[in-house]
Design an enzyme around this catalytic site. Structure first.
Site, PDB file in Angstrom:
ATOM      1  N   ASN A   1       0.820  -1.193   0.000  1.00  0.00           N
ATOM      2  CA  ASN A   1       0.000   0.000   0.000  1.00  0.00           C
ATOM      3  C   ASN A   1       0.857   1.247   0.000  1.00  0.00           C
ATOM      4  O   ASN A   1       1.929   1.278   0.594  1.00  0.00           O
ATOM      5  CB  ASN A   1      -0.957   0.017   1.182  1.00  0.00           C
ATOM      6  CG  ASN A   1      -2.365   0.355   0.726  1.00  0.00           C
ATOM      7  OD1 ASN A   1      -2.586   1.405   0.139  1.00  0.00           O
ATOM      8  ND2 ASN A   1      -3.315  -0.539   0.960  1.00  0.00           N
ATOM      9  N   THR A   2       0.346   2.269  -0.661  1.00  0.00           N
ATOM     10  CA  THR A   2       1.118   3.460  -0.975  1.00  0.00           C
ATOM     11  C   THR A   2       0.143   4.631  -1.062  1.00  0.00           C
ATOM     12  O   THR A   2      -1.049   4.430  -1.227  1.00  0.00           O
ATOM     13  CB  THR A   2       1.826   3.263  -2.340  1.00  0.00           C
ATOM     14  OG1 THR A   2       2.676   2.126  -2.258  1.00  0.00           O
ATOM     15  CG2 THR A   2       2.644   4.468  -2.740  1.00  0.00           C
ATOM     16  N   ALA A   3       0.656   5.842  -0.959  1.00  0.00           N
ATOM     17  CA  ALA A   3      -0.176   7.028  -1.171  1.00  0.00           C
ATOM     18  C   ALA A   3       0.530   7.933  -2.175  1.00  0.00           C
ATOM     19  O   ALA A   3       1.694   8.286  -1.990  1.00  0.00           O
ATOM     20  CB  ALA A   3      -0.419   7.763   0.137  1.00  0.00           C
TER      21      ALA A   3
END
Length: 530
Positions: free
Chosen positions: A351-353
């Site tokens: 997961n990343t933003a």
């Protein structure tokens, strides 16, 4: 923008603005960045404010315990620069001693030995010192407020929180990121007061609070107590690096990615391979079209497995990998009628933003930040609210490998920002979150726009194909006859729903200055401008 249909085939309308725009995966973050620009701040100022908010409202995905990368267009100088804000392993690391003590033949996915020095805070500081107009103290206020007073948990974020709550195995992690042992539900107001305190220290004392002060001491004590190797000296010695982005030309568009230790070169290699085919004539998401994307990705990832690492530790053949000549060689190994057996990686998701910003002066920033897997290493130092990343899990323990674990070294990195220039000016500022999905995600979004004339929203919403270690995942909108064709030519098609990444992007019309923003409907976020 151009000769495209005046209607949208997407679930959301494309967002248009003539002054400035920001697109991120959470509305509160987008709003924080927009407010900064409406008060006179620039793209860098807005990105720092928005990134800090993302670390609060999407804590399993990113935060001050993770890393960041950026590509920035300086409109005044007409200059494109890159920033590598990733951290390194411990300088005092005893690899053989660790292996003897733990019995590891490969690194685990979580735990203290996967933690590298977090680079996000230094990346904020480096960008602000070089290009910013506002201070950390000003820009961190929205994040501090949401962490202390609470924020409403959005639907998709609540779902991801719930799916990954089992990662929170320590009492401290559960205390901070669960409500009475349970993940928050959509609409719950969630507070992270310890994180508010940590952000406030950074706001008041600068990055030194994180790398030399109270927070560094708290993080390093926790790491030492868990028999890890990172020390206060490692934190003190950390620095981000300004780098020159890599590029290739795809049909007149200059596509820019960052050099290793990130996997951006894989995007350029894939584009070079696919440029040798008439992708448009195959039809969007036809079996033949998706097959070529899958096989180009396999070829690029076999190179990633061998050649993407910290360039300070090896003479990497990066220029060869992104060359047109090499793409021609790689194209020869692709059978247009049969799936290959290439499989050189293990990760299926993370997961990343990501956020994209264009300000009123024409500065553009492509910015990405992450703690790698959901809730990172699972380690949360006491009374900090900081989730420590698990980027070190991407090292290999294979002796002599370019990406082998060594002291003071950066691991292979998955998060990659992107920027596209047309006629020497920014044309598309974008990214696609999601671990291994990112290179193929970048390529698919670009083909959607360049080959099929989609707008910034349609390009991100269109159904994607994701080749994972388990098989080929296809989104629901892909027609069944095309799925069956892929199976017939040897692809193992699987059912997945959370591996397709999350896109944000802004198209820039050089003639009119009009901005066109898109935000992935696979996430809770939005594009917004003024």
């Amino acid at each position: 923008m151009g000769d495209r249909p005046a209607y949208s085939k997407s679930n959301r309308s494309v967002v248009r603005s003539k002054n400035a725009m920001i697109a991120s995966s959470q509305p509160l973050a987008s709003a924080a960045g927009l407010e900064v620009m409406m008060k006179g701040g620039n793209a860098v100022d807005a990105a720092v404010a928005a990134s800090a908010v993302l670390g609060v409202v999407e804590p399993f995905a990113c935060g001050i315990g993770g890393d960041s990368f950026a590509i920035y267009w300086d409109a005044k100088k007409s200059e494109l620069v890159g920033l590598n804000g990733s951290g390194r392993s411990a300088a005092s690391l005893d690899v053989e001693g660790m292996k003897a003590k733990t019995g590891y033949t490969e690194l685990p996915l979580t735990g203290v030995h996967t933690i590298t020095v977090p680079g996000a805070v230094d990346a904020w500081d480096a960008m602000l010192k070089r290009y910013g107009t506002m201070t950390l103290k000003e820009l961190l206020q929205p994040a501090i407020r949401y962490a202390r007073e609470g924020f409403p948990v959005t639907d998709i974020i609540a779902q991801q929180w719930k799916m990954n709550a089992a990662t929170l195995v320590t009492e401290e992690a559960q205390r901070v990121f669960l409500n009475d042992g349970k993940p928050p539900e959509p609409g719950d107001i969630f507070t992270i007061p310890d994180l508010a305190d940590s952000l406030e220290l950074i706001a008041n004392e600068g990055k030194e609070a994180f790398y030399e002060g109270k927070l560094a001491k708290q993080m390093c004590k926790c790491i030492k107590d868990l028999s890890g190797y990172l020390t206060e000296e490692d934190f003190k010695n950390h620095k981000s690096d300004w780098v020159q982005p890599l590029s290739t030309n795809y049909k007149g568009y200059e596509v820019y990615e960052l050099p290793p230790n990130g996997q951006g070169a894989m995007v350029l290699e894939m584009l070079n391979i696919l440029e040798g085919y008439d992708m448009k004539s195959l039809g969007h998401n036809s079996a033949e079209y998706m097959h070529l994307i899958i096989e180009a990705k396999k070829a690029a990832f076999s190179d990633r497995a061998n050649y993407i690492a910290d360039p300070d530790f090896a003479d990497l053949p990066t220029e060869k990998i992104i060359s047109k000549e090499y793409a021609g060689e790689r194209r020869k190994i692709i059978d247009p009628n049969r799936a290959s057996e290439m499989k050189d990686w293990d990760w299926t998701s993370s997961n990343t933003a990501y956020l994209s910003v264009v300000d009123p002066d024409g500065n553009a920033l492509s910015f990405i930040t992450s703690v790698f897997c959901e809730f990172g290493s699972g380690v949360v130092p006491e009374a900090t609210g900081i989730i420590m990343q698990n980027r070190g899990a991407l090292f290999t323990l294979e002796d002599g490998h370019f990406n082998c674990l060594e002291p003071a070294k950066r691991p292979l990195h998955t998060i990659i920002p992107a920027m596209v220039l047309k006629d020497g000016k920014p044309w598309f500022c974008f990214g696609v979150m999601g671990g291994d999905m990112q290179p193929a995600g970048h390529v698919q979004v670009l083909l959607n726009i360049i080959e099929f004339g989609m707008d910034a929203q349609e390009a991100g919403e269109a159904a994607r194909v994701c080749h994972t270690a388990e098989g080929v995942a296809l989104e629901q909108a892909v027609q069944w006859k095309e799925r069956l064709k892929l199976i017939e030519i040897g692809h193992f098609v699987i059912s997945k729903f959370d591996v397709f990444g999350g896109y944000q992007g802004i198209l820039i019309d050089a003639k009119t200055g009009m901005l066109e923003g898109g935000s992935d409907d696979r996430k809770d976020g939005c594009a917004i401008g003024f």
